[in-house]
Design a protein around this motif. Sequence first.
Motif, PDB file in Angstrom:
ATOM      1  N   ILE A   1      50.535  51.503  33.686  1.00 60.59           N
ATOM      2  CA  ILE A   1      51.382  51.790  34.843  1.00 60.59           C
ATOM      3  C   ILE A   1      51.421  53.292  35.112  1.00 60.59           C
ATOM      4  CG2 ILE A   1      53.720  51.584  35.776  1.00 60.59           C
ATOM      5  CD1 ILE A   1      54.047  49.071  34.039  1.00 60.59           C
TER       6      ILE A   1
ATOM      7  N   VAL B   1      52.389  49.959  29.165  1.00 64.42           N
ATOM      8  CA  VAL B   1      53.141  50.967  29.912  1.00 64.42           C
ATOM      9  C   VAL B   1      52.247  52.116  30.348  1.00 64.42           C
ATOM     10  CG1 VAL B   1      54.977  52.687  29.723  1.00 64.42           C
ATOM     11  CG2 VAL B   1      55.337  50.394  28.833  1.00 64.42           C
TER      12      VAL B   1
ATOM     13  N   LEU C   1      50.082  55.184  38.546  1.00 64.03           N
ATOM     14  CA  LEU C   1      50.965  56.050  39.325  1.00 64.03           C
ATOM     15  C   LEU C   1      50.407  57.461  39.478  1.00 64.03           C
ATOM     16  CD1 LEU C   1      54.480  55.006  37.930  1.00 64.03           C
ATOM     17  CD2 LEU C   1      53.448  54.392  40.121  1.00 64.03           C
TER      18      LEU C   1
ATOM     19  N   VAL D   1      51.318  44.050  30.851  1.00 62.71           N
ATOM     20  CA  VAL D   1      50.640  45.306  31.176  1.00 62.71           C
ATOM     21  C   VAL D   1      51.169  46.420  30.280  1.00 62.71           C
ATOM     22  CG1 VAL D   1      50.162  46.989  33.001  1.00 62.71           C
ATOM     23  CG2 VAL D   1      50.373  44.566  33.560  1.00 62.71           C
TER      24      VAL D   1
ATOM     25  N   THR E   1      49.213  41.991  36.472  1.00 58.28           N
ATOM     26  CA  THR E   1      50.669  42.182  36.338  1.00 58.28           C
ATOM     27  C   THR E   1      51.259  41.573  35.071  1.00 58.28           C
ATOM     28  OG1 THR E   1      51.109  40.152  37.620  1.00 58.28           O
ATOM     29  CG2 THR E   1      50.979  42.233  38.843  1.00 58.28           C
TER      30      THR E   1
ATOM     31  N   LEU F   1      55.394  42.613  35.239  1.00 55.75           N
ATOM     32  CA  LEU F   1      56.071  43.120  36.420  1.00 55.75           C
ATOM     33  C   LEU F   1      57.007  42.068  37.002  1.00 55.75           C
ATOM     34  CD1 LEU F   1      53.267  45.132  38.212  1.00 55.75           C
ATOM     35  CD2 LEU F   1      54.841  45.857  36.438  1.00 55.75           C
TER      36      LEU F   1
END
Length: 426
Positions: free
Chosen positions: A209, A206, A213, A204, A201, A169
């Motif tokens: 993430i 994908v 979310l 990571v 972070t 990130l």
Amino acid sequence: MTRFTKYHMVLIGVAALLLLMSLVRVVSGQNDITSSGTFAAALLLAVPIGLAGLGGLWAERAGVVNIGLEGMMVLGTWFAGWAGYQWGAVAALIAGLLGGALGGLIHAIATVTFGVDHIISGVAINLLGPGVTRFLSEVLFKEGTPAAAAGAGITTSPAITSPAPEISLPLLSDGPDVLGTLERTHWFLIADVAGILRGLTHNVNVLVILAVLLLPLTFFVLWRTAFGLRLRSAGENPWAAESLGVNVYLIKYVAVVISGAFAGLGGVFLVFVSTKYVEGQTQGRGFIGLAAMIFGNWRPGGLAAGASLFGYADGLQLRNSEAVTSVFLFGAVLLLAYLVIRARRMLSPDQPVELAARSPRDYTLMAAAAAGMVVLFWLWLTVDKLPDEFVYITPHVLTLLVLLVASQRLRMPKADGVRYRRGEQH
């Protein structure tokens, strides 16, 4: 005057937890308690559990008990492995979602259309998933097939041709490793926060993430949209929802199919981590996801906390089995804090009379907490290293204990598991 909301309390709780973890790390000397490696492993272990729990949340908020999450996750792993070795990561993602959704559709047909008991249908899905995937492996991965030539076996698929990428990130772990430098100083609190941030972070996946979310997205859809209101009303009182024009059957179907897709996505993540399908790789994570959802009181935030708890306990025992003994000290301090809070409430002069009155059960709970605190502190002082067998089951025991404590405040949807028929009166 500033009004404290539940979000302020959450922030205060997180800050207190960080202080406690840092204190335990310093006292015990086990730096892996807050190391970036431990939290990176915890994140990888928590994601499939969280996705399975998220699937359970969608189904049960619509009034359908889904204990078939494990079988749906198994279907997701097989289809992801089968498609991934032929067409890559994107195909694996789509196929895994469809495989899990197929399991959800079967569960919806059985429970919503035919009125089969939800528990019986879920058990059937859990038996069907491994059986179907083994049959498909026997047919498509056997010797002499193109998959076998690519490296498949009866219990494994060939490796995925293009696994999902990993990213760091921006600002936190992209560029100079400032967080890693701070972590290596082992300074009180500063090194702990740096280690935790770096673990969450740096490099990571994908899909991690995407999974993170999905939690706020689920909250927004279920609690901030008209569709979410209809879905939750189907889980609270489907007959009242029906009287207001809601198509309860359709809502339940959509919710359970989405539930299966989320469980399948958890299976896809496991395939991405190992780069191929392996028979039995779910290892009961569907059931643990269901437990995390119950711990979270059927809400996304609580579910995330439950999945994180199990992921952290599992990651800690994988990184450093000796560090697991520090959990005893951590538990003893938590029980001490619980006793102090309860005692202050009981002795507070501002406490209303009706709230100050305590039943024998309250004193029994406090006595049990005090005894547990003493035992845990004694274990931390006397046990240097747990036997491997006990280390392995630590995450499961911790999950059971937390669920036992959390069960005091749980409230499931009122019509969860109730057989619904259009036009019938409840």
